[in-house]
Each structure stands twice: as structure tokens, then as C-alpha cells.
Design an enzyme around this catalytic site. Sequence first.
Site, short mmCIF file in Angstrom:
data_model
loop_
_atom_site.label_atom_id
_atom_site.label_comp_id
_atom_site.label_asym_id
_atom_site.label_seq_id
_atom_site.Cartn_x
_atom_site.Cartn_y
_atom_site.Cartn_z
N ASP A 103 0.83 -1.20 0.00
CA ASP A 103 0.00 0.00 0.00
C ASP A 103 0.86 1.25 0.00
O ASP A 103 0.53 2.24 -0.62
CB ASP A 103 -0.98 0.01 1.18
CG ASP A 103 -0.29 -0.18 2.53
OD1 ASP A 103 0.89 -0.59 2.57
OD2 ASP A 103 -0.94 0.05 3.56
N ASP A 106 7.58 3.88 2.44
CA ASP A 106 8.14 5.12 3.00
C ASP A 106 9.63 4.92 3.26
O ASP A 106 10.42 5.14 2.36
CB ASP A 106 7.34 5.64 4.20
CG ASP A 106 7.00 4.59 5.23
OD1 ASP A 106 7.76 3.62 5.40
OD2 ASP A 106 5.97 4.74 5.89
#
Length: 179
Positions: A103, A106
Amino acid sequence: MSTITVDDKKFVKYIPENEIEAAIDRVAAQINEEYKNDIPIVLFVLNGSVIFGADLMKRMTIPCRMTCIRLSSYDGMKTTANVKNLIGLSENIENQRVLVIEDIIDTGTTYEHVVKMLMDAKVKDVKIATLTYKPDSYKKSLPIDFVGLEIPNKFILGRGMDYNGLGRNLRDIYQVVEE
């Protein structure tokens, strides 16, 4: 602007559903081209990738297999340096091409953990598709193969991403309101 409250935080609508859908269409087209002569194993990283992965697979025209793992590296709104294996690989994937579905990318800590696990399982190759990517946060050297949306380093939820387990089912992506 549309503002919502999830648990104890306020969020503002950041990316509307139609932009997300267009990004998923683009990623699916790239994957269909990449794997047109192969049958990859599509590896969902639970729980966050479920919504993006399901939307993506509906657009994939190639044959594929699917499996799941469950990892955890977040504590509330913060990513941690530790990745916990909650559910690991349950099948032999040696010498297979693997497409990891995420999803969000980072810092890359979870992605790096997944790649190491897959390489230890002796897969042929690993590529990743992510709905969202934070280039300013990314700390690893591994390539990010298929990116839906590049975003700044702000906490988001919706479309599979959550805050304390809530908000995954939102159709749009929301960004935390800094207080």
C-alpha cells in the site's frame, strides 16, 4: 475541503478516488507488459495491500498466482526500525518471479525485509508495486518498480492504509492535519 476524524486525529481529503483509480490503471498496464511472458506469484503484504491489490488484480490480464504474508512495522503513526513477521511464507516459491504488492513505501524497511526473505527462498526475481511512495522518506537502494502515486512525507490513510486499525476502507486517501 472534506475533513474527517479517525480515532483521535483529524484528516483532510488529499487524493480523490478518481486519481487513485487512474494510478491503479497505469500500474496494471505496466505489470501486464512486464509479465506478459511469465506467470508471477503476486505477494500481498497484509493488511494494507489488500484493497490496492484487489483493485490491481482485477485489471491484470496476465495469468498469476497469489499468496500473502503479514508483517508489522508501524506503531500508531510512526514507522519503526523493527519488522515483525506475523504470518510468513507458506509455500515453496523457489525459482519463481514474485511481484510484491504494498500500500505504501516510506523508509523501505519493510520492503527490504521482504526482499531478503524472498531471496533467502531463492526466487528468480522480485519486483514491487505500491499504491503510494514517499521518495523523501525512502532510505534504501532497492528499486521501486511500479508506483501509483508519489506523495510527500505526511501520514495518510484510506485505500488500505490505517491509523490504529481504522480508516482502511475509505475510498479516498486522507492526510493527517498537523496540530
